[in-house]
Write an enzyme that holds these catalytic residues in place. Structure first.
Site, mmCIF file in Angstrom:
data_model
loop_
_atom_site.group_PDB
_atom_site.id
_atom_site.type_symbol
_atom_site.label_atom_id
_atom_site.label_comp_id
_atom_site.label_asym_id
_atom_site.label_seq_id
_atom_site.Cartn_x
_atom_site.Cartn_y
_atom_site.Cartn_z
ATOM 1 N N GLY A 58 2.687 -4.725 -3.679
ATOM 2 C CA GLY A 58 1.764 -5.847 -4.075
ATOM 3 C C GLY A 58 0.647 -5.539 -5.117
ATOM 4 O O GLY A 58 0.547 -6.748 -5.870
ATOM 5 N N SER A 59 0.747 -4.305 -5.702
ATOM 6 C CA SER A 59 -0.287 -4.151 -6.843
ATOM 7 C C SER A 59 0.955 -4.421 -7.931
ATOM 8 O O SER A 59 0.159 -5.086 -9.008
ATOM 9 C CB SER A 59 -0.445 -2.779 -6.871
ATOM 10 O OG SER A 59 -1.496 -2.371 -5.724
ATOM 11 N N ASP A 69 -2.364 -9.967 1.931
ATOM 12 C CA ASP A 69 -2.677 -9.630 3.156
ATOM 13 C C ASP A 69 -2.657 -11.055 4.172
ATOM 14 O O ASP A 69 -3.264 -10.727 5.287
ATOM 15 C CB ASP A 69 -4.461 -9.412 3.351
ATOM 16 C CG ASP A 69 -4.597 -7.986 2.659
ATOM 17 O OD1 ASP A 69 -3.560 -7.383 2.278
ATOM 18 O OD2 ASP A 69 -5.697 -7.748 2.430
ATOM 19 N N SER A 107 2.227 -8.380 -0.309
ATOM 20 C CA SER A 107 2.509 -6.919 -0.321
ATOM 21 C C SER A 107 3.217 -6.477 0.779
ATOM 22 O O SER A 107 3.189 -7.016 1.888
ATOM 23 C CB SER A 107 1.310 -6.129 -0.118
ATOM 24 O OG SER A 107 1.545 -4.794 0.343
ATOM 25 N N HIS A 121 0.964 -4.306 6.403
ATOM 26 C CA HIS A 121 1.030 -5.733 6.087
ATOM 27 C C HIS A 121 1.962 -6.541 7.172
ATOM 28 O O HIS A 121 2.676 -5.935 7.859
ATOM 29 C CB HIS A 121 1.467 -6.298 4.699
ATOM 30 C CG HIS A 121 0.526 -5.530 3.830
ATOM 31 N ND1 HIS A 121 -0.248 -6.230 3.060
ATOM 32 C CD2 HIS A 121 0.033 -4.344 3.150
ATOM 33 C CE1 HIS A 121 -1.339 -5.596 2.386
ATOM 34 N NE2 HIS A 121 -0.840 -4.165 2.645
ATOM 35 N N ASN A 171 8.793 -1.848 -15.542
ATOM 36 C CA ASN A 171 10.191 -2.051 -14.674
ATOM 37 C C ASN A 171 9.557 -1.752 -13.219
ATOM 38 O O ASN A 171 9.341 -0.839 -12.726
ATOM 39 C CB ASN A 171 11.119 -0.847 -14.773
ATOM 40 C CG ASN A 171 12.349 -1.073 -14.216
ATOM 41 O OD1 ASN A 171 12.332 -1.758 -13.024
ATOM 42 N ND2 ASN A 171 13.223 -0.168 -14.139
HETATM 43 C C1 PLP Z 1 -5.590 -7.801 -1.093
HETATM 44 C C2 PLP Z 1 -4.688 -6.839 -1.406
HETATM 45 N N1 PLP Z 1 -4.152 -6.897 -2.520
HETATM 46 C C3 PLP Z 1 -3.013 -5.854 -3.031
HETATM 47 C C4 PLP Z 1 -2.857 -4.989 -2.183
HETATM 48 C C5 PLP Z 1 -1.884 -4.086 -2.797
HETATM 49 O O1 PLP Z 1 -0.594 -3.771 -1.924
HETATM 50 P P1 PLP Z 1 0.021 -2.555 -2.394
HETATM 51 O O2 PLP Z 1 -0.435 -1.420 -1.269
HETATM 52 O O3 PLP Z 1 1.616 -2.835 -1.924
HETATM 53 O O4 PLP Z 1 0.365 -2.156 -3.781
HETATM 54 C C6 PLP Z 1 -3.419 -4.773 -1.103
HETATM 55 C C7 PLP Z 1 -3.065 -3.703 -0.134
HETATM 56 O O5 PLP Z 1 -3.340 -3.633 0.748
HETATM 57 C C8 PLP Z 1 -4.474 -5.850 -0.827
HETATM 58 O O6 PLP Z 1 -4.995 -5.713 0.537
#
Ligand code: PLP
Length: 520
Positions: free
Chosen positions: A95-96, A205, A251, A256, A325
């Site tokens: 998600g990041s 989320d 994510s 999730h 990447n």
């Molecule tokens: C609102 C939100 N954005 C982004 C992320 C990041 O997701 P990831 O852990 O897959 O990088 C999270 C992680 O829980 C999140 O709660």
């Protein structure tokens, strides 16, 4: 000698048999085959919910050994986009990463100059939440402009948007639907349309949550259709979150709504060219858009002249962006495809679990404030409801949760149907215990709990340091009282589909006993 096809079939048959025996603890909470649980055993706040389908898919894709994003990934991207009703979904490895790619997409030189986000341009975001909703803004040189959270919903206070806006500087709003609770999309979109701003929805989320608004209001925003599969009531437009703005993110990390281990997606909601730019940032910054294993999708691999490269330079190695990447693996996508099939049941289970906790803890309103869905003004106890909403606990997996009858709503006409990421409460300042005391007690009882991610992010070491190192990297509009309240008082429990009725009852009993012991 068995043929490879026969061998694979046998391996997959054994895989299913193994998983059916091994993974009973990861089944949905209402599945009779769920492993038994006894008080004192850990109750996770979230986790993977899967069965032999996902394990077989992972093993099958591994035996095929494509490895890099390939046929499974392509299929998953199409299936996710179709489910949401967006132009494209692009898989990434988290998600990041999805937030990073989504934001980077809006910085491309291929956009018209007035829409391109350049270093020094401002992007409005929110103080309390998950850090990587915000970090791409600053990482890519824009200025994050923080507004406050409403502690009642966890989301932004839309009335603060105008005071954060600077003509000629503000280019976008990038915010999350807090713990699945859709933010006020009506107000936020009206603000974005008024000032011609991008809206990036961090939907990490909130997969499967919906937002509704009256048809006339939606039409004025250029939105005329429900999401696929959501029947029209003739009065409102109802769409999934993550499909209202310009670009949105998912994510697929285990807590999730669906998981592929590590993973995420960028959804291109309505402007197709953004897909090519997003793909470029995801895939090294390249100009070529060939899928893995393909060589001449554009039909003129050696016919381009770009930058100062010689004419005919191989398009596969032409770079138009400073890219990354961030692709996941194909076996991950194979798992995701199986999870997608289960998503409707997962979505409804989260709503039911939230309701069970809300009803079970209702007698403690003297010490707790409970999160409200955006646009709701009050949770209604079952006795105050009409029709099917009275017996929500009897709903089965295929029943749609009657959210409208469970709350009183404000006069905006906006409605939110939340598949909760978690059950958030705030310990009232007058209580004889703090949220940390409660968290410690729950930990002792092995009940999974979390604070609202980073709380007020501005108080995190990274932002304290940033203020010293690069004071122009962000700007704060007004006081962050709501974000501080969330940081100081909030806590959330799980709502994930793996929770059983016994686990939820135990959580309620433990919290009840704790509160009563503190009341003295
Ligand atoms: C609102 C939100 N954005 C982004 C992320 C990041 O997701 P990831 O852990 O897959 O990088 C999270 C992680 O829980 C999140 O709660």
């Amino acid at each position: 000698m068995p043929t490879p096809t026969e061998l694979k079939a046998e391996i997959l048959r054994l895989t299913r048999e193994y998983s059916a025996l091994m993974h009973t603890g990861q089944r949905p909470g209402d599945d009779p085959a769920h492993a038994s649980w006894t008080p004192g055993q850990t109750i996770p706040y979230a986790g993977r919910v899967f069965d032999q389908d996902e394990v077989e898919a992972a093993v099958g894709a591994t035996l095929d050994f494509w490895l890099t994003l390939g046929p499974e990934g392509e299929a998953f991207e199409k299936e996710l986009a179709a489910l949401l009703g967006v132009k494209h979904s692009l898989l990434v490895n988290s998600g990041s990463s999805a937030n990073l790619v989504a934001f980077a997409t809006l910085t491309t030189h291929k956009l018209p100059a007035h829409k391109r986000i350049l270093p020094g341009d401002e992007v409005i975001t929110v103080a309390a939440g998950f850090p990587t909703t915000v970090s791409p803004i600053i990482q890519l040189g824009a200025v994050a402009v923080f507004i406050d959270n409403d502690p009642a919903t966890g989301n932004i206070r839309p009335e603060q948007l105008e005071s954060a806006y600077v003509a000629g500087k503000t280019k976008a709003v990038m915010i999350a639907h807090a713990l699945g609770n859709p933010f006020d999309l009506g107000a936020v979109l009206e603000f974005c349309r008024k000032h011609d701003l991008w809206l990036v929805e961090d939907n990490c989320d909130a997969l499967g949550c919906t937002y509704s608004m009256p048809v006339a209001r939606a039409k004025a925003l250029g939105i005329t259709e429900n999401s696929p599969g959501i029947p029209s009531d003739g009065v409102n437009i109802t769409r999934y979150t993550g499909t209202w703005g310009d670009i949105s993110t998912q994510s697929f990390y285990p807590p999730h709504h669906l998981t592929m281990g590590e993973g995420g997606a960028v959804n291109i909601i309505s402007r197709p060219p953004l897909k090519t730019y997003a793909e470029s940032f995801r895939d090294w910054g390249r100009d070529c858009w060939c899928a893995s294993g393909k060589d001449d999708t554009c039909g003129k691999r050696f016919g381009w002249q770009l930058g100062e490269l010689p004419k005919g330079y191989d398009h596969k190695y032409i770079y138009s962006h400073l890219g990354f990447n961030l692709k996941p693996l194909d076996p991950q996508a194979a798992i995701g495809r199986k999870q997608l099939k289960k998503l409707p049941a997962f979505i409804e289970a989260r709503k039911r679990n939230w309701e069970v906790l809300r009803a079970g803890l209702a007698e403690f309103e003297d010490v707790f404030d409970f999160t409200l869905p955006t646009h709701a003004t009050r949770w209604l106890p079952p006795s105050a409801r009409s029709g099917t909403a009275r017996s929500v606990s009897n709903l089965s997996a295929s029943d749609r949760f009657p959210f409208e009858s469970c709350f009183e709503w404000d006069q905006t006409g906006g409605r939110t149907d939340t598949s909760w990421f978690g059950f958030m409460l705030r310990v009232k300042p007058g209580a004889s215990f703090s949220h940390t005391d409660l968290a410690r007690h729950l930990d002792e009882k092995k009940i999974g709990n979390r604070m609202f991610f980073g709380g007020n992010l501005l108080r995190q070491p990274v932002f304290v340091q940033l203020k010293k190192d690069r004071p122009d990297a962000f700007r704060v509009v007004g006081e962050m009282k709501g974000a501080d309240e969330i940081m100081n008082q909030a806590l959330f429990l799980g709502t994930y589909p793996g929770l059983t009725a016994e686990m939820l009852a135990y959580e309620i009993a433990v919290i009840g006993e704790f509160v009563k012991s503190k009341r003295g």
